[in-house]
Design an enzyme around this catalytic site. Structure first.
Site, PDB file in Angstrom:
ATOM      1  N   ILE A 171       0.833  -1.211   0.000  1.00 37.90           N
ATOM      2  CA  ILE A 171       0.000   0.000   0.000  1.00 37.90           C
ATOM      3  C   ILE A 171       0.866   1.259   0.000  1.00 37.90           C
ATOM      4  CG2 ILE A 171      -1.685   1.299   1.389  1.00 37.90           C
ATOM      5  CD1 ILE A 171      -2.283  -1.451   2.767  1.00 37.90           C
ATOM      6  N   CYS A 172       0.485   2.234  -0.800  1.00 38.56           N
ATOM      7  CA  CYS A 172       1.107   3.559  -0.772  1.00 38.56           C
ATOM      8  C   CYS A 172       0.039   4.558  -1.226  1.00 38.56           C
ATOM      9  CB  CYS A 172       2.341   3.597  -1.677  1.00 38.56           C
ATOM     10  SG  CYS A 172       1.929   3.562  -3.419  1.00 38.56           S
ATOM     11  N   PRO A 173       0.350   5.841  -1.417  1.00 42.90           N
ATOM     12  CA  PRO A 173      -0.742   6.769  -1.763  1.00 42.90           C
ATOM     13  C   PRO A 173      -1.443   6.472  -3.087  1.00 42.90           C
ATOM     14  CG  PRO A 173       1.094   7.986  -0.855  1.00 42.90           C
ATOM     15  CD  PRO A 173       1.568   6.575  -1.035  1.00 42.90           C
ATOM     16  N   LEU A 199      -3.915   4.294  -1.477  1.00 38.03           N
ATOM     17  CA  LEU A 199      -4.828   4.775  -0.435  1.00 38.03           C
ATOM     18  C   LEU A 199      -5.858   5.746  -0.998  1.00 38.03           C
ATOM     19  CD1 LEU A 199      -2.140   5.243   2.287  1.00 38.03           C
ATOM     20  CD2 LEU A 199      -4.196   3.854   2.573  1.00 38.03           C
TER      21      LEU A 199
END
Ligand code: FE2
Length: 468
Positions: A171-173, A199
């Site tokens: 997960i990352c932005p 995200l």
């Protein structure tokens, strides 16, 4: 040859040899995404070379990791490799660009991705690996996720601590760093999936849960990543939507699937944590838009006030002015059995009054709203708020009753003590709240594509009575 690009070129044959020998290379395709999806070198990942990548991704790649960039023609990759080299990275480019490649080709996205709706179904059983920096993770995160910043994933010691018995989701932005993280994990023999859209995508996912079926139907629409709730209330083929969220197409899809018509759209108050979709939804489907007469909006709508009633289907919605979270907050009572409380009364808590200034005055209003208005509704009235905090859902939905609300903390203490406690709260405000308010007021127009980034972050609307 220009000195800066000297020895940075890799021939297709050399690259093919490296791939056949499974050498640890990061193979970044920097062409446009839609072109990449149609055809790319097997084992390559799509990468965006923008300012964010320079700041957030490049510094995290170990200096001794060989990187090969692919573009078409080769010029952009050559320039980028030269720039990365100047940062101390072992960067190269494919000579002749993508069209010179004659080896194995793949189609579609790189690696495995998991969409937000699929993740929502198995959230409790996967290992959520958030690869952002520590400070980004501290600001907000998907509950239950573990933070290992991207650069640490190139360290075999760190990787050995990742559990092997669970599916890993990176997960990352936006999904870019996470894609590289999955790439780093695969080099270490670990299979993982990247959360599609990161995200930001997660924050836009809407889930629908039907809560009441007879005699009226209430469907709760949840923005899972943010904890926002909205509701469709249908009676005899005629429906109203309360506090709609983006992407608002969800409401239209549900109305078509179930064969009812949305004739009215309401907001309970001027939201500060998310962009209201009320105006867009109403306009798109030709429904009437109802807003609080006590808030300051910069556009036309049907402004409603205390005691107003709006009929729909075989029932009606009654307006109660319930200030305290914002001065113009409204609650809507439907069928005299259900109350939609906005951000005044939640399942687990009460609303925070300090989104703007004058906290003390707002707190007096909040006390009055709770004790003299909402808690005077009949005990069996079902309560549907616009957000939820850390509370267990009932059959996937978030709601309570007036009877349960009466047992919430701080509702049994003297008014002056209540005011003192509430005013003392200094919880952080929602991220980007000033800009969101400006958009919701109608003072600033946004492109729809700008909304997801603006909405990132938690809702922070409720009082956390447990931490005071
Ligand atoms: Fe709010």
């Amino acid at each position: 040859m220009d000195k800066t690009t000297e020895n940075l070129g890799v021939t297709p044959e050399e690259l093919n040899d490296d791939l056949v020998q499974q050498k640890p290379i990061l193979l970044f395709d920097i062409r446009e995404k839609d072109i990449f999806v149609k055809s790319h070198i097997e084992g390559s990942v799509h990468a965006v070379c923008d300012a964010q990548a320079k700041e957030k991704i490049m510094p995290k790649i170990p200096k001794n990791t060989k990187i090969v960039l692919i573009s078409e023609p080769e010029d952009f990759a050559k320039e980028t490799a030269s720039m990365m080299k100047s940062f101390g990275l072992d960067a190269h480019y494919l000579e002749g660009g993508f069209s010179a490649w004659t080896g194995k080709i793949s189609l579609g996205q790189t690696g495995k991705i998991i969409t937000p709706d699929k993740l929502a179904q198995k959230l409790d059983s996967v290992f959520l690996l958030d690869v952002r920096d520590n400070d980004e993770f501290t600001e907000f995160q998907i509950p239950g996720s573990v933070n290992i910043p991207l650069e640490k994933l190139f360290d075999t010691k760190t990787i050995s601590n990742i559990p092997k018995d669970k599916e890993i989701v990176t997960i990352c932005p936006h999904g870019n760093r996470a894609m590289i993280a999955s790439f780093a994990l695969s080099r270490a023999g670990l299979d993982s999936q990247t959360l599609a859209g990161g995200l930001v995508g997660w924050n836009q996912f809407l889930k629908d849960v039907t809560v009441v079926t007879e005699p009226i139907k209430i469907t709760q629409i949840q923005k899972v990543g943010k904890g926002c709730l909205s509701h469709i209330v249908e009676s005899n083929g005629d429906a109203v939507v309360i506090d709609p969220l983006y992407p608002f197409e969800k409401y239209i899809d549900i109305s078509k699937q179930e064969g009812f018509q949305i004739t009215a759209v309401f907001d309970t108050h001027l939201h500060a944590d998310h962009v209201s979709a009320a105006r867009d939804l109403a306009k798109t489907i030709g429904a009437k838009l109802y807003l609080s007469k006590y808030e300051e909006y910069d556009y036309d709508a049907n402004f409603v006030e205390d005691s107003d009633e709006v009929a729909f289907g075989k029932t009606k919605l009654r307006v109660i002015h319930t200030p305290g979270h914002t001065p113009g907050s409204l609650s809507y009572v439907v069928d005299e059995k259900y109350v939609f409380t906005g951000d005044i009364l939640f399942v687990e808590s009460i609303g925070r009054p300090d989104l703007r200034d004058n906290a003390e005055e707002f707190t007096e209003d909040l006390h009055n709203t709770l004790h003299n208005k909402l808690l005077r509704l009949s005990d069996d009235t079902m309560v549907f708020p616009t957000h939820h905090g850390d509370v267990e859902p009932i059959d996937d939905a978030f709601y309570s009753t007036i009877q349960q609300a009466k047992k919430l903390p701080w509702l049994d203490i003297p008014k002056q003590v209540f005011i003192k406690k509430v005013v003392a709260i200094t919880r952080p405000r929602p991220m980007n709240y000033r800009k969101i308010i400006t958009v919701n007021k109608g003072e600033l127009e946004l492109m729809h594509s700008q909304i997801p980034d603006l909405e990132i972050g938690p809702n922070r609307c409720a009082i956390d009575t447990g931490n005071i």
